[in-house]
Write a protein that holds these residues in place. Structure first.
Motif, mmCIF file in Angstrom:
data_model
loop_
_atom_site.group_PDB
_atom_site.id
_atom_site.type_symbol
_atom_site.label_atom_id
_atom_site.label_comp_id
_atom_site.label_asym_id
_atom_site.label_seq_id
_atom_site.Cartn_x
_atom_site.Cartn_y
_atom_site.Cartn_z
ATOM 1 N N ARG A 166 0.832 -1.200 0.000
ATOM 2 C CA ARG A 166 0.000 0.000 0.000
ATOM 3 C C ARG A 166 0.866 1.250 0.000
ATOM 4 O O ARG A 166 1.894 1.310 0.682
ATOM 5 C CB ARG A 166 -0.916 0.013 1.224
ATOM 6 C CG ARG A 166 -2.005 -1.038 1.217
ATOM 7 C CD ARG A 166 -2.866 -0.933 2.466
ATOM 8 N NE ARG A 166 -2.077 -1.165 3.676
ATOM 9 C CZ ARG A 166 -1.925 -2.335 4.251
ATOM 10 N NH1 ARG A 166 -2.501 -3.411 3.743
ATOM 11 N NH2 ARG A 166 -1.183 -2.462 5.355
ATOM 12 N N LEU B 215 -11.742 -5.235 10.386
ATOM 13 C CA LEU B 215 -11.332 -5.559 9.024
ATOM 14 C C LEU B 215 -10.631 -6.906 9.031
ATOM 15 O O LEU B 215 -9.738 -7.152 9.852
ATOM 16 C CB LEU B 215 -10.408 -4.480 8.462
ATOM 17 C CG LEU B 215 -11.133 -3.353 7.706
ATOM 18 C CD1 LEU B 215 -11.877 -2.454 8.683
ATOM 19 C CD2 LEU B 215 -10.166 -2.535 6.870
ATOM 20 N N VAL C 215 -12.666 -6.677 2.560
ATOM 21 C CA VAL C 215 -12.558 -5.929 1.306
ATOM 22 C C VAL C 215 -11.882 -6.826 0.280
ATOM 23 O O VAL C 215 -10.760 -7.293 0.492
ATOM 24 C CB VAL C 215 -11.750 -4.631 1.493
ATOM 25 C CG1 VAL C 215 -11.594 -3.910 0.165
ATOM 26 C CG2 VAL C 215 -12.438 -3.710 2.503
ATOM 27 N N PRO D 56 -10.813 1.374 -2.537
ATOM 28 C CA PRO D 56 -11.694 1.005 -1.427
ATOM 29 C C PRO D 56 -11.939 2.189 -0.488
ATOM 30 O O PRO D 56 -11.011 2.923 -0.146
ATOM 31 C CB PRO D 56 -10.913 -0.110 -0.719
ATOM 32 C CG PRO D 56 -9.985 -0.646 -1.749
ATOM 33 C CD PRO D 56 -9.608 0.520 -2.601
ATOM 34 N N ASP D 57 -13.178 2.363 -0.082
ATOM 35 C CA ASP D 57 -13.561 3.424 0.847
ATOM 36 C C ASP D 57 -14.438 2.801 1.926
ATOM 37 O O ASP D 57 -15.630 2.566 1.727
ATOM 38 C CB ASP D 57 -14.307 4.532 0.095
ATOM 39 C CG ASP D 57 -14.582 5.743 0.973
ATOM 40 O OD1 ASP D 57 -14.593 5.585 2.214
ATOM 41 O OD2 ASP D 57 -14.789 6.844 0.429
ATOM 42 N N VAL D 58 -13.839 2.518 3.068
ATOM 43 C CA VAL D 58 -14.533 1.796 4.139
ATOM 44 C C VAL D 58 -15.695 2.606 4.698
ATOM 45 O O VAL D 58 -16.768 2.054 4.993
ATOM 46 C CB VAL D 58 -13.527 1.422 5.255
ATOM 47 C CG1 VAL D 58 -14.257 0.924 6.489
ATOM 48 C CG2 VAL D 58 -12.561 0.355 4.747
ATOM 49 N N TYR E 173 -7.402 2.810 3.393
ATOM 50 C CA TYR E 173 -8.853 2.620 3.352
ATOM 51 C C TYR E 173 -9.625 3.882 3.702
ATOM 52 O O TYR E 173 -10.844 3.847 3.816
ATOM 53 C CB TYR E 173 -9.256 1.491 4.309
ATOM 54 C CG TYR E 173 -8.811 0.124 3.859
ATOM 55 C CD1 TYR E 173 -9.158 -0.368 2.612
ATOM 56 C CD2 TYR E 173 -8.031 -0.680 4.689
ATOM 57 C CE1 TYR E 173 -8.758 -1.618 2.203
ATOM 58 C CE2 TYR E 173 -7.621 -1.939 4.290
ATOM 59 C CZ TYR E 173 -7.990 -2.404 3.034
ATOM 60 O OH TYR E 173 -7.589 -3.645 2.624
#
Length: 645
Positions: free
Chosen positions: A346, A503, A533, A569-571, A629
């Motif tokens: 990441r 998560l 995710v 991804p957008d938690v 995230y």
């Protein structure tokens, strides 16, 4: 987060995605998209006339200059355009799109659907795709260096006194280019299309201006000129083939940027604007050389009267900056896809446009590219020297594209094997001819992109295999989720107010962070959400198919959020979407629990110890999950442990 094939799921609760129904963005009208494509897609191949023909007639190749040689080289250029770009990429490869997206990683993901998960064929496809992507980074380094350097070298035509200033001016332009990346390309992008249209028109007019004096150059369309040139000069002509390939650099961009503009606008822009103007310019350079052989020192800038040279240098500099910008943006996009597919750790990603999700800025990639590009310019010193390093990376990617396309033709499209053999046989023969010719440049500079690509490949595969080891370790030591929840019902812990979001990497096992929370805090929130995710091998996922949901009882829920490899991804957005299931979470009363483990290299069978150390270093230096995230830092609880691999 993992690369998953949509045909396989980790749990029966997960729904399949209809891969045929999704269109992730609306198209504008074709003419507008053509204009945009000219500015973004054709920058690299559009600036090749600056240095390609000059390199073809380099004295180092040992070919005596003659009219026959000019006709032979121009004929090779024409047929290279026709076979490699027009036939291979525009007509065939662009058909192999992954829900409208192109590029080596998208093609790899498409080909992966034909292979069982974990099979040798799947592993081979992954390695091919990743290596092809790694070679793109070599292109991303050399393209800005050779393009800007060749444009600035045009001032030497104005006066030899400017020669000492070529490298300093090039470095200043490149440094400014990389420094403005954080501002985004949305504003500058509006100008890209018109400027590149002017550039292509000027290329065409320059060609016509010179062809008028020697119209016989048009006969170079006859392939017999290329054949006779190859037969007459044999080895030397084979070496020249590596220089001829320079006219094709950027062809891969037509496929890679297909998702931004669609197939039709790129095809129209190529056949009606880019290809005619480029061929006119190359034929024009050939026509000029028939009368002025001495112009081979810098044929592009000597095509125009001296009074226009400085203006042409300025326009060429703008064009090369645009070409460089497209490659740099492509490096960001490629890295972003690789992160989501699980091949790169990441990294911080900044979105520079409120409207275009594809416009991103990655500081780590930006500064690494800048440092390497500066080193390349200072080390190689001229576009002629850089030309020796250019080509090997692109030819490698082209071969891999052909191989993956053959897999798609065979197993996805199920074409007639004879037809596939004829088509792929033609493309792979041409690809290998260019690849072999470029191999001769290894000692002169071709080693650089190969070395860079090899280092990237080792890093990407180390990360991929290391994450696989972590997953296996988690499953080996994991506690089944459903059985654990049943045990909590029999011996319930103290429940406290609020929502806890854990998560998890595995929907079937208890998250490590939850085990640590229960062990140390001995409490459980009144509402618990297990969130997984997943990244699937499609570029985009429809919003209504994003969430899968299961009520586990006792105010515990299992949620899976599915994203494509070109999405972020957008938690928080996922938690907000749970309102559709009757779950409303107060943002100030919701805590996100993440596992932040430390990886310890050990003698346990896995990877070589040096690779485990590299993976551990990459793991510890990856961006925090909360940043990636997009979770507010004041809502995050990180609980970790040491894991031996």
């Amino acid at each position: 987060m993992s690369l998953s094939n949509p045909q396989f799921s980790e749990s029966k609760i997960l729904r399949p995605i209809n891969l045929e129904s999704h269109t992730h963005h609306s198209r504008g009208n074709t003419s507008t998209l053509m204009l945009a494509a000219i500015g973004i897609v054709f920058g690299d191949i559009g600036t090749s006339p600056l240095y390609a023909l000059k390199e073809c007639f380099s004295p180092e190749h040992g070919i005596p200059f003659s009219p026959e040689a000019v006709f032979g080289v121009i004929s090779m250029v024409f047929w290279a355009f026709l076979v490699v770009v027009s036939l291979k990429y525009v007509m065939f490869v662009m058909r192999a799109n992954n829900n409208g997206e192109g590029g080596i990683l998208a093609l790899m993901a498409l080909a992966l659907r034909t292979a069982p998960v974990g099979s040798k064929r799947a592993s081979a496809i992954i390695m091919l795709g990743v290596f092809g992507a790694c070679m793109f980074y070599g292109d991303a380094v050399i393209t800005p260096a050779i393009s800007v350097l060749s444009a600035v070298e045009g001032i030497e035509v104005v006066s030899e006194e400017f020669k000492p200033y070529v490298i300093p001016i090039t470095l200043v332009i490149l440094i400014l280019l990389f420094f403005i990346q954080k501002k985004g390309t949305s504003t500058v992008g509006i100008l890209f299309g018109p400027i590149m249209v002017v550039w292509f028109v000027v290329l065409g007019l320059m060609g016509i201006y010179n062809i008028i004096d020697n119209p016989q150059i048009i006969s170079a369309i006859n392939p017999l000129h290329a054949v006779s040139f190859l037969l007459e000069h044999s080895l030397q002509a084979f070496i020249v083939l590596g220089a001829v390939f320079l006219v094709l650099t950027g062809a891969e961009a037509l496929y890679a940027d297909m998702g931004h503009f669609g197939v039709k606008p790129i095809r129209y822009a190529w056949f009606f604007i880019a290809m005619p103007c480029l061929l006119l310019n190359y034929f024009g350079q050939g026509a000029m050389l028939l009368d002025r052989p001495e112009a081979i020192s810098n044929p592009f800038f000597l095509m125009v009267p001296e009074a226009f040279t400085l203006t042409l240098v300025i326009l060429a500099t703008f064009a090369t900056v645009i070409a460089s910008q497209a490659v740099i943006s492509g490096a960001y996009s490629m890295t972003s896809q690789a992160i989501l597919l699980g091949f790169v750790p990441r990294m911080r990603i900044f979105y520079t446009s409120a409207k275009e999700v594809g416009q991103i800025y990655m500081p780590a990639i930006n500064w690494m590219l800048l440092v390497i590009v500066i080193c390349v310019v200072v080390s190689f010193k001229s576009s002629a020297n850089l030309a020796a390093a250019y080509g090997i990376a692109v030819t490698t990617t082209m071969i891999i594209t052909t191989i993956l396309s053959a897999i798609v033709m065979s197993f996805v499209w199920r074409w007639n094997p004879v037809l596939i053999f004829v088509i792929i046989g033609l493309f792979i023969t041409v690809d290998f001819a260019f690849f072999a010719a470029n191999l001769l440049k290894i000692a002169e500079g071709g080693w650089f992109p190969l070395t860079l690509g090899a280092v990237c490949f080792v890093l990407l595969m180390t990360w991929y295999l290391g994450r696989k080891l972590l997953r296996e370790k988690a499953i080996e030591n994991g506690i089944p989720l459903l059985g654990f929840i049943d045990s909590l019902k029999n011996h319930p812990p103290l429940r406290v107010e609020g929502t806890a979001v854990f998560l998890t990497a595995h929907v079937d096992y208890v998250p490590v962070a939850m085990l640590h929370n229960l062990k140390h805090n001995k409490i459980l929130h009144e509402r618990v959400i297990f969130l997984k995710v997943s990244i699937w091998d499609v570029p985009f996922v429809e919003e209504e198919k994003r969430i899968t949901f299961k009520d586990l009882g006792s105010e515990m829920y299992l949620v899976r959020a599915i994203y494509g490899f070109k999405e972020t991804p957008d938690v928080l957005h996922v938690i907000d979407d749970l309102k559709a299931y009757g779950i409303e979470c107060d943002s100030m009363d919701t805590s996100f629990f993440l596992a932040r483990d430390s990886v310890i290299p050990s003698a346990i069978p896995g990877m070589a110890i040096w690779r485990e150390k590299v993976f551990a270093w990459m793991y510890q230096n990856a961006a925090k999950p909360s940043d990636f995230y997009q979770i507010p830092t004041n809502r995050v609880v990180e609980l970790g442990a040491k894991i031996e691999i």
